[in-house]
Design an enzyme around this catalytic site. Structure first.
Site, short mmCIF file in Angstrom:
data_model
loop_
_atom_site.label_atom_id
_atom_site.label_comp_id
_atom_site.label_asym_id
_atom_site.label_seq_id
_atom_site.Cartn_x
_atom_site.Cartn_y
_atom_site.Cartn_z
N GLU A 98 25.53 22.99 -0.12
CA GLU A 98 24.45 23.55 -0.94
C GLU A 98 23.99 22.50 -1.96
OE1 GLU A 98 22.08 25.29 -1.32
OE2 GLU A 98 22.37 27.14 -2.43
N ASP A 102 23.45 27.93 -9.30
CA ASP A 102 22.84 28.27 -10.58
C ASP A 102 23.38 29.65 -11.00
OD1 ASP A 102 20.82 27.69 -12.60
OD2 ASP A 102 19.54 29.16 -11.65
N LYS A 130 25.79 24.32 -12.07
CA LYS A 130 25.28 24.65 -13.42
C LYS A 130 26.04 25.88 -13.92
CE LYS A 130 20.40 24.09 -13.27
NZ LYS A 130 19.09 24.76 -13.35
N PHE A 151 16.43 22.37 -15.71
CA PHE A 151 15.88 22.49 -14.37
C PHE A 151 15.63 21.09 -13.82
CE2 PHE A 151 12.97 23.44 -10.94
CZ PHE A 151 13.56 24.57 -10.40
P1 IMP Z 1 21.24 30.73 -7.48
O1 IMP Z 1 21.11 31.79 -6.44
O2 IMP Z 1 20.66 31.17 -8.80
O3 IMP Z 1 22.63 30.18 -7.62
O4 IMP Z 1 20.26 29.57 -7.08
C1 IMP Z 1 20.44 28.76 -6.04
C2 IMP Z 1 19.11 28.14 -5.63
O5 IMP Z 1 18.18 28.09 -6.70
C3 IMP Z 1 19.33 26.70 -5.22
O6 IMP Z 1 19.66 26.59 -3.86
C4 IMP Z 1 17.99 26.09 -5.57
O7 IMP Z 1 17.07 26.22 -4.50
C5 IMP Z 1 17.47 26.89 -6.73
N1 IMP Z 1 17.72 26.21 -8.03
C6 IMP Z 1 18.60 26.55 -9.00
N2 IMP Z 1 18.57 25.70 -10.03
C7 IMP Z 1 17.66 24.75 -9.71
C8 IMP Z 1 17.18 23.55 -10.37
O8 IMP Z 1 17.61 23.16 -11.47
N3 IMP Z 1 16.22 22.86 -9.71
C9 IMP Z 1 15.72 23.23 -8.49
N4 IMP Z 1 16.14 24.33 -7.83
C10 IMP Z 1 17.10 25.08 -8.44
#
Ligand code: IMP
Ligand code: MG
Length: 179
Positions: A98, A102, A130, A151
């Site tokens: 992955e 986030d 993160k 971001f």
């Molecule tokens: P989560 O489901 O919130 O953990 O997010 C995962 C997805 O969000 C990642 O696979 C990314 O596509 C997107 N994402 C999260 N943070 C960032 C960032 O800082 N930059 C770009 N995409 C992000």
């Protein structure tokens, strides 16, 4: 550099060193253990293509496409599987590749999904982590680097589908988000 980038956080060289370190760890842990490497598209495309060429073992690869983000920087929390793995999952040791964890929504959903489909083991290798933003408790088994709550774009990561092709990772100028 790129006109929309305010600052570079990780240069190509630094990214390469991180990937090499992760690949060595994986090589050691999966020596004598079959596994299927599953990339979550689209974000993992660059990381995946780099790391698989550094893991000196025999393994198959597959892909999943999930969606949860729209054209902004906050996860909706609703995860959809847009494209599933095309090979059987039952009894497999799966290593998910992955780009970034986030909120944790995407990975916790995918891990549960693969376990429900009968995977023997599901481990996570993420390039960026993160932890400050986590909503769902989930820890990667391998993490390239922990990043602050900013971001980032580049090295597969997008904002509004752009910047995935940048060879480095950076932060956008504030006016790019606001336009
Ligand atoms: P989560 O489901 O919130 O953990 O997010 C995962 C997805 O969000 C990642 O696979 C990314 O596509 C997107 N994402 C999260 N943070 C960032 C960032 O800082 N930059 C770009 N995409 C992000
Ligand atoms: Mg994205």
């Amino acid at each position: 550099m790129h006109k929309d980038i305010e600052r570079v956080l990780y240069s190509e060289k630094v990214l390469e060193d991180i990937v090499n370190r992760l690949a060595k760890q994986i090589e050691k842990d999966y020596n004598n253990k079959e596994f299927l490497a599953v990339g979550l598209l689209k974000g993992s495309v660059v990381f995946m293509s780099d790391i698989i060429r550094r893991i000196n073992l025999d393994f198959a690869i597959d892909f999943m496409v999930t969606s949860s983000y729209g054209g902004n920087t906050v996860s909706s929390g609703v995860v959809n599987i847009v494209k599933d793995i095309s090979s059987p999952v039952e009894g497999k040791n799966i290593l998910i590749l992955e780009d970034i964890i986030d909120s944790g929504h995407t990975l916790s959903y995918v891990v549960d999904y693969l376990k429900n489909r009968g995977a023997a083991e599901v481990k996570i290798c993420t390039m960026f982590d993160k932890p400050e933003r986590r909503v769902i408790e989930i820890e990667p088994d391998y993490a390239g680097t922990v990043i602050p709550d900013e971001f980032i774009v580049g090295y597969g990561l997008d904002f509004d589908e752009k910047y995935r092709n940048l060879p480095f990772v950076g932060v956008l100028k504030p006016e790019v988000y606001n336009s």
